[in-house]
Design a protein around this motif. Structure first.
Motif, PDB file in Angstrom:
ATOM      1  N   GLU A  76       1.240  21.560 -25.399  1.00  0.00           N
ATOM      2  CA  GLU A  76       2.514  20.546 -26.498  1.00  0.00           C
ATOM      3  C   GLU A  76       2.745  19.401 -25.590  1.00  0.00           C
ATOM      4  N   LEU A  77       2.440  19.824 -23.743  1.00  0.00           N
ATOM      5  CA  LEU A  77       3.349  18.343 -23.325  1.00  0.00           C
ATOM      6  C   LEU A  77       2.249  17.668 -23.036  1.00  0.00           C
ATOM      7  N   LEU A  78       0.887  17.926 -23.168  1.00  0.00           N
ATOM      8  CA  LEU A  78       0.089  16.255 -23.480  1.00  0.00           C
ATOM      9  C   LEU A  78       0.537  15.166 -23.516  1.00  0.00           C
ATOM     10  N   PRO A  79       0.910  15.142 -24.681  1.00  0.00           N
ATOM     11  CA  PRO A  79       1.925  13.553 -25.005  1.00  0.00           C
ATOM     12  C   PRO A  79       2.691  12.791 -23.829  1.00  0.00           C
ATOM     13  N   ILE A  80       3.373  14.026 -23.232  1.00  0.00           N
ATOM     14  CA  ILE A  80       4.262  13.958 -21.978  1.00  0.00           C
ATOM     15  C   ILE A  80       3.289  13.059 -20.879  1.00  0.00           C
ATOM     16  N   LEU A  81       2.221  13.814 -21.011  1.00  0.00           N
ATOM     17  CA  LEU A  81       1.929  13.976 -19.824  1.00  0.00           C
ATOM     18  C   LEU A  81       0.530  12.719 -19.227  1.00  0.00           C
ATOM     19  N   VAL A  82       0.604  11.885 -19.705  1.00  0.00           N
ATOM     20  CA  VAL A  82      -0.719  11.257 -20.475  1.00  0.00           C
ATOM     21  C   VAL A  82      -0.179   9.738 -19.866  1.00  0.00           C
ATOM     22  N   VAL A  83       0.688   9.366 -19.988  1.00  0.00           N
ATOM     23  CA  VAL A  83       1.014   8.074 -19.667  1.00  0.00           C
ATOM     24  C   VAL A  83       1.478   8.278 -18.217  1.00  0.00           C
ATOM     25  N   PRO A  84       2.356   9.244 -16.918  1.00  0.00           N
ATOM     26  CA  PRO A  84       2.514   9.191 -16.258  1.00  0.00           C
ATOM     27  C   PRO A  84       1.130   9.356 -15.073  1.00  0.00           C
ATOM     28  N   ALA A  85       0.432   9.567 -15.879  1.00  0.00           N
ATOM     29  CA  ALA A  85      -1.111  10.200 -15.486  1.00  0.00           C
ATOM     30  C   ALA A  85      -2.099   8.760 -14.877  1.00  0.00           C
ATOM     31  N   LEU A  86      -1.862   7.997 -16.268  1.00  0.00           N
ATOM     32  CA  LEU A  86      -2.394   6.176 -16.172  1.00  0.00           C
ATOM     33  C   LEU A  86      -1.289   5.893 -14.726  1.00  0.00           C
ATOM     34  N   LEU A  87      -0.521   5.739 -14.645  1.00  0.00           N
ATOM     35  CA  LEU A  87       0.342   5.590 -13.368  1.00  0.00           C
ATOM     36  C   LEU A  87      -0.443   5.662 -12.144  1.00  0.00           C
ATOM     37  N   ILE A  88      -0.233   7.351 -12.188  1.00  0.00           N
ATOM     38  CA  ILE A  88      -1.132   7.859 -11.433  1.00  0.00           C
ATOM     39  C   ILE A  88      -1.964   7.026 -10.563  1.00  0.00           C
ATOM     40  N   SER A  89      -3.719   7.489 -11.697  1.00  0.00           N
ATOM     41  CA  SER A  89      -4.528   7.148 -11.418  1.00  0.00           C
ATOM     42  C   SER A  89      -4.766   5.039 -11.367  1.00  0.00           C
ATOM     43  N   TYR A  90      -3.727   4.054 -11.888  1.00  0.00           N
ATOM     44  CA  TYR A  90      -3.700   3.092 -11.029  1.00  0.00           C
ATOM     45  C   TYR A  90      -2.781   2.479 -10.372  1.00  0.00           C
ATOM     46  N   GLY A  91      -1.991   3.645  -9.539  1.00  0.00           N
ATOM     47  CA  GLY A  91      -1.936   3.982  -8.308  1.00  0.00           C
ATOM     48  C   GLY A  91      -2.713   3.618  -7.408  1.00  0.00           C
ATOM     49  N   VAL A 117       0.954  -1.551  -0.067  1.00  0.00           N
ATOM     50  CA  VAL A 117       0.432  -0.160  -0.146  1.00  0.00           C
ATOM     51  C   VAL A 117       1.133   1.486  -0.089  1.00  0.00           C
ATOM     52  N   THR A 118       1.917   1.304   1.027  1.00  0.00           N
ATOM     53  CA  THR A 118       2.727   2.941   0.553  1.00  0.00           C
ATOM     54  C   THR A 118       3.643   2.610   0.001  1.00  0.00           C
ATOM     55  N   THR A 119       4.351   1.160  -0.897  1.00  0.00           N
ATOM     56  CA  THR A 119       4.590   1.459  -2.199  1.00  0.00           C
ATOM     57  C   THR A 119       3.688   2.243  -3.422  1.00  0.00           C
ATOM     58  N   TRP A 120       2.352   1.591  -3.284  1.00  0.00           N
ATOM     59  CA  TRP A 120       1.210   2.507  -3.992  1.00  0.00           C
ATOM     60  C   TRP A 120       1.548   3.576  -3.601  1.00  0.00           C
ATOM     61  N   ALA A 121       1.067   4.089  -2.712  1.00  0.00           N
ATOM     62  CA  ALA A 121       1.385   5.652  -2.239  1.00  0.00           C
ATOM     63  C   ALA A 121       2.687   6.476  -3.077  1.00  0.00           C
ATOM     64  N   LEU A 122       3.701   6.361  -3.124  1.00  0.00           N
ATOM     65  CA  LEU A 122       5.145   7.004  -3.598  1.00  0.00           C
ATOM     66  C   LEU A 122       4.963   6.582  -5.074  1.00  0.00           C
ATOM     67  N   VAL A 123       4.422   5.647  -5.055  1.00  0.00           N
ATOM     68  CA  VAL A 123       4.501   5.627  -6.794  1.00  0.00           C
ATOM     69  C   VAL A 123       3.760   6.784  -7.369  1.00  0.00           C
ATOM     70  N   SER A 124       2.226   6.672  -6.818  1.00  0.00           N
ATOM     71  CA  SER A 124       1.363   7.467  -7.288  1.00  0.00           C
ATOM     72  C   SER A 124       1.745   9.364  -6.880  1.00  0.00           C
ATOM     73  N   GLY A 125       2.059   9.259  -5.709  1.00  0.00           N
ATOM     74  CA  GLY A 125       2.411  10.682  -5.583  1.00  0.00           C
ATOM     75  C   GLY A 125       3.411  11.350  -5.564  1.00  0.00           C
ATOM     76  N   VAL A 145       3.581  14.473  -8.278  1.00  0.00           N
ATOM     77  CA  VAL A 145       4.849  15.792  -7.884  1.00  0.00           C
ATOM     78  C   VAL A 145       5.561  15.859  -8.734  1.00  0.00           C
ATOM     79  N   GLY A 146       5.736  15.066 -10.139  1.00  0.00           N
ATOM     80  CA  GLY A 146       6.614  15.170 -11.261  1.00  0.00           C
ATOM     81  C   GLY A 146       6.264  16.052 -11.537  1.00  0.00           C
ATOM     82  N   LEU A 147       4.700  14.942 -12.234  1.00  0.00           N
ATOM     83  CA  LEU A 147       3.887  15.717 -13.030  1.00  0.00           C
ATOM     84  C   LEU A 147       4.126  17.609 -12.846  1.00  0.00           C
ATOM     85  N   GLU A 148       4.231  17.627 -12.269  1.00  0.00           N
ATOM     86  CA  GLU A 148       3.734  19.104 -11.351  1.00  0.00           C
ATOM     87  C   GLU A 148       4.700  19.698 -11.584  1.00  0.00           C
ATOM     88  N   TRP A 149       6.539  19.593 -10.952  1.00  0.00           N
ATOM     89  CA  TRP A 149       7.104  20.423 -11.351  1.00  0.00           C
ATOM     90  C   TRP A 149       7.751  19.513 -12.645  1.00  0.00           C
TER      91      TRP A 149
END
Length: 107
Positions: free
Chosen positions: A32-47, A5-13, A17-21
């Motif tokens: 222009e950033l949208l294609p770069i943001l899609v995969v990490p956004a899916l990772l956040i949702s899955y996490g 559970v903590t691992t998934w919290a770390l991955v998604s959190g 924050v990385g996407l925000e930065w």
């Protein structure tokens, strides 16, 4: 050993924050950033999905995720972006950490 559970919290959190930065540091437009943001956004949702499924309750999962995300945001703002962090933000972060401490107690 870190729980799953903590691992998934770390991955998604940390991904959030990385996407925000990335968004704040980039000079490109959001479109222009949208294609770069899609995969990490899916990772956040899955996490977050895995975090909720592995926790005892939704509130437990949200407290863990909030601690990781708020902690990473405060560190990013203070150390990398050199933003001024308001007293109210420090207070809110302290309350989130306190919620996690109380969550870990057995009554």
């Amino acid at each position: 050993m870190i729980s799953l559970v903590t691992t998934w919290a770390l991955v998604s959190g940390l991904s959030a924050v990385g996407l925000e930065w990335l968004y704040r540091a980039s000079t490109r437009s959001w479109w222009e950033l949208l294609p770069i943001l899609v995969v990490p956004a899916l990772l956040i949702s899955y996490g977050i999905c895995q975090l909720v499924r592995g926790s005892a309750s939704l509130l437990d999962a949200l407290i863990i995720w909030a601690v990781v995300t708020a902690g990473a945001r405060v560190m990013l703002s203070a150390l990398v972006l050199h933003d001024t962090i308001l007293t109210s933000t420090w207070l809110a972060f302290g309350l989130i950490v306190l919620a996690r401490v109380v969550q870990g107690m057995r009554f």
